[in-house]
Structure formats: C-alpha cells, structure tokens
Design a protein around this motif. Structure first.
Motif, PDB file in Angstrom:
ATOM      1  N   SER A 286     -29.337  18.943  27.662  1.00 54.02           N
ATOM      2  CA  SER A 286     -28.991  20.339  27.426  1.00 54.02           C
ATOM      3  C   SER A 286     -29.020  21.130  28.740  1.00 54.02           C
ATOM      4  CB  SER A 286     -29.900  20.969  26.374  1.00 54.02           C
ATOM      5  OG  SER A 286     -31.225  20.670  26.649  1.00 54.02           O
ATOM      6  N   THR A 323     -35.334  18.661  19.274  1.00 51.50           N
ATOM      7  CA  THR A 323     -36.410  17.806  19.774  1.00 51.50           C
ATOM      8  C   THR A 323     -37.681  17.998  18.938  1.00 51.50           C
ATOM      9  OG1 THR A 323     -35.451  18.035  21.963  1.00 51.50           O
ATOM     10  CG2 THR A 323     -37.696  17.223  21.876  1.00 51.50           C
ATOM     11  N   GLY A 368     -37.460  13.925  25.092  1.00 48.62           N
ATOM     12  CA  GLY A 368     -38.167  14.048  23.810  1.00 48.62           C
ATOM     13  C   GLY A 368     -39.020  12.824  23.527  1.00 48.62           C
ATOM     14  N   ASP A 397     -30.857  10.892  20.496  1.00 45.66           N
ATOM     15  CA  ASP A 397     -30.964  11.875  21.577  1.00 45.66           C
ATOM     16  C   ASP A 397     -29.695  12.732  21.673  1.00 45.66           C
ATOM     17  OD1 ASP A 397     -31.881  13.230  23.744  1.00 45.66           O
ATOM     18  OD2 ASP A 397     -31.743  11.584  25.170  1.00 45.66           O
ATOM     19  N   ARG A 400     -29.698  15.239  18.808  1.00 46.80           N
ATOM     20  CA  ARG A 400     -30.678  16.332  18.901  1.00 46.80           C
ATOM     21  C   ARG A 400     -30.357  17.242  20.085  1.00 46.80           C
ATOM     22  NH1 ARG A 400     -34.429  11.816  20.466  1.00 46.80           N
ATOM     23  NH2 ARG A 400     -34.949  12.219  22.632  1.00 46.80           N
ATOM     24  N   ASN A 404     -30.044  21.167  20.052  1.00 41.54           N
ATOM     25  CA  ASN A 404     -30.718  22.040  21.028  1.00 41.54           C
ATOM     26  C   ASN A 404     -29.732  23.075  21.576  1.00 41.54           C
ATOM     27  OD1 ASN A 404     -33.080  20.628  20.732  1.00 41.54           O
ATOM     28  ND2 ASN A 404     -32.857  19.414  22.597  1.00 41.54           N
TER      29      ASN A 404
HETATM   30  N1  ASP Z   1     -32.150  15.185  25.661  1.00 42.83           N
HETATM   31  C1  ASP Z   1     -32.657  16.386  25.068  1.00 42.83           C
HETATM   32  C2  ASP Z   1     -32.051  17.592  25.740  1.00 42.83           C
HETATM   33  O1  ASP Z   1     -31.566  17.505  26.817  1.00 42.83           O
HETATM   34  C3  ASP Z   1     -34.146  16.459  25.118  1.00 42.83           C
HETATM   35  C4  ASP Z   1     -34.706  15.372  24.246  1.00 42.83           C
HETATM   36  O2  ASP Z   1     -34.821  14.239  24.704  1.00 42.83           O
HETATM   37  O3  ASP Z   1     -34.993  15.658  23.063  1.00 42.83           O
HETATM   38  O4  ASP Z   1     -32.046  18.647  25.181  1.00 42.83           O
END
Ligand code: ASP
Length: 426
Positions: A286, A323, A368, A397, A400, A404
C-alpha cells in the motif's frame, strides 16, 4: 561455478510469488518422497522464522513513530480522522472474528478417524501446556481480567523489545515517543529524517528476510506433507475462503459508508481509483501504491486536496484494516487448529494486538505476516504454526493490500463529506 551464479541470478529475477509457488511445489514433492524424514526441515525453518520475528517489534515501533512524526494534520480534522480510522478498524476486526468463528476454518480438516484421534490427543497436550500459563485468567473475575491486561503495560523502556509477547508495550512506547517528538520539535525536519532513516533501515532488512520466504515455504510444505499428508492444506483452503469472504464484507461496508456519508458514489470511486486498486493487488504494497491512490482521488474522483491528503497520505500510515482483519482471523485459525479455547481476555487481547500490529504493519509485502507474530505470542499461541500460513500468505497479501487501500479511499471520501466544493450532492 559460473553456471550456478547465473542460475541464482535468474532465480532472483523471478517475482517473489513465482519463487514462492515453486518452493511450494518442490516442497510438496520432497514431502511425498521423504515421508517422515522431512522432519529435518523443522529446525531450519523455525530458525528462519526467528529472524522474521526479530524484526517484528522494531518495524512496528518505527512505523508508528514515523507515522506520528511525519503526519501533518490540520487542526479540527484530527478528531474526525481518528474517529473514522477507529470505527473502520473495529468493524474490520468484528467481521474477521465473526467469520472465523462461523466458518471455523481451523476445525475443517479432512482427517480419518485415526488421524482425528491423534490430532485431538495432541491438541489436548498443547492446550494443557498453554492453559497452565493462562489458568489463573480462566478462573478470575472480569475485573481481574482488566488488571491482567494492565499488567501488559511496560515497566522498563527496553522490556517490550526483549520479550516477544509485549506488543502492547511496543505500541505504547512508540506512541509516547512519537507524541513527545512532535511536542519538542514540531517543525524540525531533522527529527523526521532521523526516524525515517531507522525505519528505512529496518524495512531494508525486512526485504532481505522476505527473500527467504520461498525457502521457508519449501521446508514447511515438505515437513507438513511428509508427516501429515495434505490434510492441513484442506483447512488452509478454508482459511483462504474465510479471509476472502471477510475482506469482501469489509469492502461492502466501505462502499456503504461512502454511499451514506460522502458526495462520491461507490461507482465513481471504483472507476476513478481502478488504477490504484490494480497496483495494490499487483505490488502487495500500500505504500508503493500511495502516490497513485492520491493522484486518482484528486484527478479522477476530484475530492478536495485536504481530504485526499488526510485519507490517503496520513491515514495510510495508520489505516490497515485488511491487515488487522487478517491477523485476528489467523490467530483464531491457529487456536482452532490446535484445539485451544480462547477466553474473553484472550479474544480481547487478540483484538487489541491486531489493531496495534496493523498500525505498526508497514505498507510493504508480507509486513502483516511479520507483525502477526506479535499477536500470536501475545496470547500464547505457538509461533511455529504461523509457518503454515506462509504458503498462502503471498496470495492473501494482495487482497488485504487492496482492502488497505480501499480503507484510505473510504476515509478520504467520507472526510470530504456530503458537499462537493460547497454544493450538496444527495
Ligand atoms: N502488504 C500489506 C500492505 O502493503 C501489508 C500486509 O502485509 O498486510 O498494505
């Protein structure tokens, strides 16, 4: 030698998910061929996971201090922003815990009668070991349970970093330090730069350690297939279904909130921000998506700059509902898998830690998974089971991360309100 280094070079150039899938496939083959011998992979995988765990607390710590020192919040809007972020995260965790309790993915294992008896026996041993530590909590009155939570407050500055079940301590220290730095030097760029240097250093280490994931996946899958066959993968598939369902419900919640509390319609929002969502999915980061999210909100959706700034730039640092939801579900999943009963205190601890760990989850791939170790240890769940999640983590991932980013979009639109540039849109 040359051939080996050129092969290694080619391997490193493959995207991480391709390497992870390869590790998974080779692991399954090795497990079938080696049978019980595959137990040799247990120790090295545990050690590599230890490295991941080592970084969890400092990454969460610096992510929060950085978010606090870097945030430029207009006076008057901060209370609204905090309210929005908290309600969204609480809804995410309620959705996650409800779906995990309802579907109970950890209890869905395609086992034979004999295997089921073995698992039940092992579960009893596990539960007995863990519950001795929590036995006093089980018997105590609600008021004592609150005191037990209070016991998690840090007593020394370094204490939370030396023990892995001290996530609440890490968060409290980070919040205090972030606020103190704001107070003593609100405008000094040096503070921000210094904090950012530390945060970037830990994130660089994280990137290195994440490169081990395909290897860990290989070992975990080989050991699991060799010893237990494919049965626990059935429950993992159920976990994937449950997490995707919960994330979809969270998406519906965001869209409903946008429809009710903003002049932007859900359709305009999704159309205008398609690019950001696709980027979130493809990068699983994100933070990498942040500039695109901001640009889409301003140029395509046309929300005001201050709302996009607060929602997509400031909020993005704190707001990782996808997350939070995943970490709470994963903790419940592991408890179900080992047959451990989680009482009210334990469930409440999961909620608090999942919120805290999601705030501390940097917006990069697999963050996460790393901060999740903090949630698991906080309620006494054995860390080695989180290894089981690694084969599916890279996939979940991406989803999610999209949620996010959707959270940031939702916060920006709701902050913009029902009026577009002073005009009322109903
Ligand atoms: N990869 C997710 C993010 O960048 C973070 C996670 O691993 O939940 O928002």
């Amino acid at each position: 030698m040359n051939l080996l280094s050129s092969l290694l070079g080619k391997w490193q150039q493959l995207p991480l998910y391709v390497r992870t899938l390869t590790g998974m496939t080779l692991g399954a083959i090795a497990g079938v061929l080696m049978g019980k011998e595959a137990v040799v992979f247990e120790k090295p995988c545990g050690a590599m996971m230890g490295l991941v765990q080592m970084l969890a607390a400092p990454v969460a710590f610096f992510a929060i201090v950085h978010a606090l020192t870097g945030a430029r919040i207009e006076k008057g809007k901060s209370a609204r922003l905090i309210r929005l972020l908290i309600t969204n995260t609480v809804v995410a965790i309620i959705i996650g815990m409800s779906v995990a309790n309802l579907i109970a993915p950890g209890e869905r294992r395609g086992l034979s009668e004999k295997e089921r008896a073995q698992v039940a026996e092992q579960a009893e041993i596990n539960a007995a070991q863990i519950s001795t530590a929590m036995a006093s909590a089980e018997k105590s009155k609600p008021v004592d349970k609150i005191f037990q939570l209070l016991e998690k407050l840090p007593r020394t500055v370094l204490g939370p970093f030396t023990s892995s079940d001290q996530v609440i301590g890490v968060i409290i220290l980070a919040l205090l330090l972030g606020l103190a730095l704001r107070k003593i030097s609100p405008d000094i760029e040096v503070t921000r730069t210094t904090v950012k240097v530390f945060m970037d250093a830990f994130i660089t280490m994280l990137h290195w350690i994440v490169q081990l994931v395909p290897l860990i996946v290989f070992g975990v899958v080989a050991k699991e297939v060799g010893i237990n066959g494919f049965s626990s993968f059935i429950s993992l598939l159920w976990l994937v279904v449950a997490v995707l369902l919960a994330l979809s419900l969270q998406f519906i919640y965001y869209m409903t909130r946008v429809a009710l509390q903003s002049w932007v319609t859900p359709r305009q929002l999704i159309r205008g921000c398609r690019e950001a969502l696709v980027m979130a999915f493809s990068t699983a980061s994100s933070t990498a998506t942040m500039p695109v999210t901001y640009e889409c909100l301003i140029t395509n959706v046309k929300v005001s700059k201050s709302s996009a700034n607060l929602g997509a730039l400031v909020g993005a640092n704190f707001n990782n509902d996808g997350t939070a939801l995943y970490e709470a579900m994963a903790a419940l999943f592991i408890a179900q898998l080992i047959g451990m009963h989680l009482d009210v205190t334990a469930q409440l601890t999961i909620v608090l830690c999942a919120v805290a760990a999601s705030v501390g989850a940097a917006g990069i791939p697999s963050a996460g998974l790393i901060t999740m170790t903090l949630v698991l240890t906080a309620v006494g769940l054995p860390l080695e089971y989180s290894l089981l999640l690694i084969p599916i983590d890279w996939f979940l991932d991406r989803f999610r991360t999209m949620i996010n980013v959707c959270g940031d979009l939702c916060v920006s639109c709701v902050l913009d309100g029902k009026r577009k540039h002073g005009e009322l849109f109903d």
